[in-house]
Design a protein around this motif. Sequence first.
Motif, PDB file in Angstrom:
ATOM      1  N   GLY A  27     -28.225   6.436  15.454  1.00  8.28           N
ATOM      2  CA  GLY A  27     -28.673   7.103  16.122  1.00  8.28           C
ATOM      3  C   GLY A  27     -30.117   7.197  16.110  1.00  8.28           C
ATOM      4  N   THR A  31     -32.412   5.182  19.039  1.00  9.01           N
ATOM      5  CA  THR A  31     -33.621   5.982  19.310  1.00  9.01           C
ATOM      6  C   THR A  31     -34.747   5.017  19.120  1.00  9.01           C
ATOM      7  OG1 THR A  31     -33.257   8.074  18.933  1.00  9.01           O
ATOM      8  CG2 THR A  31     -35.555   7.898  19.564  1.00  9.01           C
ATOM      9  N   GLU A  45     -29.527  12.061  20.692  1.00 12.60           N
ATOM     10  CA  GLU A  45     -29.171  11.542  19.428  1.00 12.60           C
ATOM     11  C   GLU A  45     -28.124  12.512  19.629  1.00 12.60           C
ATOM     12  OE1 GLU A  45     -30.869  11.380  16.525  1.00 12.60           O
ATOM     13  OE2 GLU A  45     -33.073  10.168  17.306  1.00 12.60           O
ATOM     14  N   LYS A  49     -22.888   7.192  20.791  1.00 15.69           N
ATOM     15  CA  LYS A  49     -23.953   6.647  20.452  1.00 15.69           C
ATOM     16  C   LYS A  49     -23.666   5.311  21.495  1.00 15.69           C
ATOM     17  CE  LYS A  49     -23.436   5.285  15.690  1.00 15.69           C
ATOM     18  NZ  LYS A  49     -23.518   4.704  14.639  1.00 15.69           N
TER      19      LYS A  49
END
Length: 268
Positions: A27, A31, A45, A49
Amino acid sequence: MTGQKFPAFPAGILEHVCKLIAELYSGSELTRIMSEIPLRDDPGEGNTKWRRLAYAVSSNQARTQSGNAVIALVSASMRPERTLDRADVARLTRDQLNQVLSLVGYRVRDDGRVGRAARARSTDEAEKRTEHLRGLLERRGAHREVLTYCRPDLLRKDYYEAVFEAIKGLGSRLRQLTGVDGDGYALVEGTMAGSTPRLRINALQTRTQRDEQLGVANLAKGLFSAFRNPAAHEPRIEWTLSEQDALDVLGTLSMIHRRLDVATVEAH
């Protein structure tokens, strides 16, 4: 995502791409990737996902009326320097992405960038492209070292990718067998050529045996010169290869690998 405007991707293709990329990264890694593109509609998050990716990409696509976000996501995710620590899994992901993207006329190149490809008219056709040449090679008894590199790189109609990868595989095997650090023509010259080669495919006691050693070494050098070196200097798109040519080249590679199966390594 400036410059060329790509057509919007169908929802099914978009979701499938997001699922494949989500499996490759954590995650927090996603980002960073999303911030690079950038994808501003990130739900965070705490979400699944792939759904997180799909939401951000589809929101961008709806707002811009283009598929640039999908292209940017794939390119950012598949860059070689980003996948270096998970190269084997990334190769599988690239193969799977190529099957999906073939349905809309795209493919992921080995540098991670997205390029055009002949469009598959159905899922079956996309899958057959990745299986057809491998099936022909298996029926011809191709060496396992050759088959290892004949994954869905075969998406390209000219089969260049499969041959290119298989020849790189020969170089990798020569390095593993001998410990010699080199590549291409010079690697073969340093391991299989000369009067006292480090890697010997026979006893080298007779003229016939010495000629065989020299002949196999020359075949290997010729393959590296013909199919490996040009790719470093000329655009890949200029290189095409028919199915029959691919079969012949990969058959020659199989023969070389079979000689290496019984080779001995001499200490220098």
